[in-house]
Design an enzyme around this catalytic site. Structure first.
Site, mmCIF file in Angstrom:
data_model
loop_
_atom_site.group_PDB
_atom_site.id
_atom_site.type_symbol
_atom_site.label_atom_id
_atom_site.label_comp_id
_atom_site.label_asym_id
_atom_site.label_seq_id
_atom_site.Cartn_x
_atom_site.Cartn_y
_atom_site.Cartn_z
ATOM 1 N N ARG A 1 -10.255 56.055 22.154
ATOM 2 C CA ARG A 1 -10.450 54.602 22.107
ATOM 3 C C ARG A 1 -9.799 53.954 20.890
ATOM 4 O O ARG A 1 -9.604 52.742 20.865
ATOM 5 C CB ARG A 1 -11.948 54.268 22.147
ATOM 6 C CG ARG A 1 -12.543 54.386 23.546
ATOM 7 C CD ARG A 1 -13.961 53.852 23.576
ATOM 8 N NE ARG A 1 -14.897 54.798 22.986
ATOM 9 C CZ ARG A 1 -16.171 54.525 22.724
ATOM 10 N NH1 ARG A 1 -16.658 53.317 22.988
ATOM 11 N NH2 ARG A 1 -16.970 55.431 22.200
ATOM 12 N N LYS B 1 -8.954 60.034 14.509
ATOM 13 C CA LYS B 1 -9.782 58.909 14.085
ATOM 14 C C LYS B 1 -10.245 59.047 12.639
ATOM 15 O O LYS B 1 -10.240 58.064 11.878
ATOM 16 C CB LYS B 1 -10.996 58.809 15.012
ATOM 17 C CG LYS B 1 -12.077 57.852 14.564
ATOM 18 C CD LYS B 1 -13.155 57.682 15.616
ATOM 19 C CE LYS B 1 -13.799 58.959 16.037
ATOM 20 N NZ LYS B 1 -14.914 58.748 16.983
ATOM 21 N N ASP C 1 -16.821 60.378 11.491
ATOM 22 C CA ASP C 1 -16.452 58.981 11.732
ATOM 23 C C ASP C 1 -17.544 58.008 11.310
ATOM 24 O O ASP C 1 -17.532 56.851 11.715
ATOM 25 C CB ASP C 1 -16.105 58.767 13.209
ATOM 26 C CG ASP C 1 -17.291 59.008 14.133
ATOM 27 O OD1 ASP C 1 -18.341 59.500 13.657
ATOM 28 O OD2 ASP C 1 -17.179 58.711 15.338
#
Length: 459
Positions: A17, A24, A108
Site C-alpha cells: 500500500r 516500508k 512500522d
C-alpha cells in the site's frame, strides 16, 4: 540480578500500500528510518538484544536498524508470510538463548515510547506472564478489543467477531506484546492457523496462556504511541506527531520558536539554550546550533555546526560540512558548503561560499562567490583573518587571500593576495561623453531597417 529482555522486531512486510520501490520501514520520520526509531526505543527501554525479522530489502533494513544502536542485532529472514505468530517464531533460535522477557514490536510503528515498553516489563516483574499494550481509541472501528475482567485480560476480540456489547469497548489492541521468555517458544508453537486466512495470529497467545493458567494483563498507552504506517498518508500523520513531540522537547529545553508548527527538525538536531528559530526553517540531518544563535525565517540547514550567538538568514542555506564560529553572520540568500568560517566573520547577502576557510572577523561582501569547481575537481579558497572582500567579487580557487587583505568590489581574483595587500582585478573603466545619444540613434536605425525588411518590398 537485572532482568534480561529480547525485542523481536517484525520488519518483513511487503508494504504494497505504500506503492514504493523500497521497504516500508526504510521510509523516514525526522530523517531517520522507521525501523531505527523502533530499535532505538527498544534500546532506551533496556532490552539486551534485538532479533530483527526481515524480508524485503533485508540487508538495507538490517543496516538501518543498527543506526546509532549500541545493543546487538541479529537478523532472521521470513521467506513466507503466514501471520504475526509465524513471524515471531522465525526468531526461535534467538529466543532460545534465554531471556526473562520477550517483547514483540513492529518496524512500522516508530512512535512507541520507551516508557510504555518499560511499563510492560514492570508488569511482568509484578507477576504477569503476558502483557498486552493497548490504547483508548477515539474511534475504535476496525481495531481488536481488549476485554478485561477483574484486572486481567481475558481475550482479544477482532472487530468483525465482536458482539455488540464488545464493540462498545474502546480499549483497543496496540499489537505490542511482552511475555515470559521461559514460556515464549511453547506459547508460540501452540498458535494455530484455523481461521479464514489460514494465518498464525500472535493475538491467540492470550487465549493459549489463559488455558494454561497463566496471568494475562493489558496496560494502557497513548493512542499515538501505537500508530502504524501502511500508506504515505499515514506516514505524513506520523511525521506530524513526531515533529510536534520534538519541537515540544526543544522548547522545554530552552529553545524559542516563533511558529513551532512551521519548523521541521531531524532526529539528531542539537539546539543550545536560548536559540531562537523563526518560521519556516528546515533542519536536515547533522545540525548542531550553539547557544544564543538566531535562525531567521525560510532557512535550510543540513550537516552544519553553528557556533554560539550566530545569526543565520533569512533565506540562508547551510549545506553539509559547514562550520561556523561564534558570532558569525550569514546574510539572506547566502549558501555555504563545506566551509569553515571563523568567529565574528560576516558572509553577507547573495553570496556563495564553498570549499573554503575564512578567518576570524573577515568580511565577505554581497554577491561574492568562491569559484571552487573546475569541471572535474573542487578547490580550496582561503581567506585570512580580518580580510575584506568587496561586493560582487569572484575568487577563483585554488586561491589564498592573506590576513587583513582587501579585494576591490567587482574583482575576479585568480592569484594569491598577500596579507595587508590591496587587489583590484577588473578592467579599467572608460567614459565617452555624448556617446549614449549616438548609441540610441544607431539602435533605432537598426530596428527600423529590420521592421522594413519584415514588411516586404512593397511596404
Amino acid at each position: 540480578m537485572a532482568r534480561t529482555c529480547l525485542a523481536v522486531v517484525l520488519a518483513a512486510g511487503d508494504a504494497t500500500r505504500m506503492k514504493s520501490s523500497k521497504s516500508k520501514v526504510l521510509h523516514t520520520v525526522g530523517n531517520l528510518p522507521l525501523i531505527a526509531h523502533v530499535t532505538r526505543a527498544a534500546a532506551a527501554a533496556g532490552v539486551n538484544k534485538v532479533a530483527l525479522v526481515v524480508g524485503r530489502d533485508a540487508a538495507r533494513v538490517s543496516e538501518a536498524a543498527r543506526i546509532g544502536l549500541e545493543v546487538p542485532v541479529t537478523s532472521v529472514e521470513q521467506t513466507e508470510r503466514k501471520g504475526t505468530g509465524h513471524a515471531v517464531l522465525m526468531a526461535r533460535d534467538v529466543i532460545a538463548e534465554g531471556y526473562d522477557d520477550v517483547v514483540v514490536l513492529y518496524g512500522d510503528a516508530p512512535l512507541i515510547n520507551p516508557d510504555s515498553l518499560a511499563a510492560a516489563t514492570a508488569e511482568r516483574t509484578s507477576g504477569a506472564d503476558v502483557v498486552v499494550l493497548g490504547f483508548r481509541a477515539a474511534d475504535p472501528t476496525g481495531y481488536g478489543r481488549l476485554l478485561v475482567r477483574d484486572g486481567e485480560l481475558v481475550a482479544i476480540r477482532e472487530h468483525k467477531e465482536a458482539s455488540s456489547e464488545e464493540l462498545a469497548v474502546d480499549f483497543c489492541n496496540g499489537g505490542i506484546i511482552t511475555f515470559s521468555g521461559a514460556q515464549a517458544i511453547s506459547l508460540l508453537e501452540a498458535i494455530g492457523n484455523d481461521n479464514a486466512k489460514g494465518e498464525y495470529y500472535l493475538t491467540d497467545i492470550v487465549e493459549i496462556a489463559r488455558q494454561r493458567g497463566l496471568k494475562c494483563v493489558a496496560i494502557e498507552a497513548p493512542e499515538e504511541d501505537m500508530m502504524g504506517c501502511n500508506t504515505r498518508a499515514e506516514l505524513a500523520e506520523i511525521e506530524q506527531v513526531w515533529q510536534r513531540r520534538a519541537r515540544h522537547a526543544a522548547m522545554l529545553s530552552g529553545v524559542s520558536m516563533v511558529d513551532p508548527s512551521s519548523v521541521f527538525l531531524s532526529h539528531d538536531t542539537v539546539l543550545g539554550n536560548d536559540v531562537t528559530i523563526e518560521p519556516n526553517v528546515w533542519f536536515g540531518p547533522g545540525v548542531k546550533v550553539g547557544p544564543g544563535t538566531v535562525i531567521h525565517a525560510f532557512s535550510h540547514l543540513e550537516g552544519a555546526d553553528i557556533g554560539a550567538n550566530a545569526t543565520i538568514g533569512p533565506f540562508a542555506r547551510l549545506r553539509p560540512g559547514t562550520e561556523l564560529g561564534e558570532k558569525v553572520k550569514v546574510g539572506n540568500f547566502c549558501e555555504i558548503k563545506k566551509a569553515r568560517v571563523g568567529a565574528g566573520a560576516k558572509v553577507n547577502h547573495l553570496s556563495y561560499i564553498g570549499d573554503a576557510v575564512i578567518g576570524d572577523a573577515a568580511n565577505i561582501g554581497a554577491g561574492t562567490i568562491t569559484c571552487n569547481y573546475d569541471g572535474q575537481n573542487k578547490h580550496l579558497t582561503e581567506i585570512g583573518a580580518g580580510a575584506f572582500i568587496g561586493s560582487n567579487s569572484s575568487l577563483v580557487a585554488p586561491i589564498s587571500i592573506g590576513d587583513g587583505a582587501y579585494v576591490g568590489s567587482g574583482s575576479v581574483v585568480t592569484m594569491d593576495v598577500p596579507a595587508d595587500a590591496l587587489a583590484i582585478a577588473r578592467a579599467r573603466q572608460e567614459t565617452k561623453p555624448g556617446r549614449a545619444h549616438r548609441l540610441r540613434e544607431k539602435i533605432a536605425a537598426i530596428k527600423a531597417l529590420k521592421k522594413k525588411a519584415q514588411s516586404g518590398p512593397d511596404a
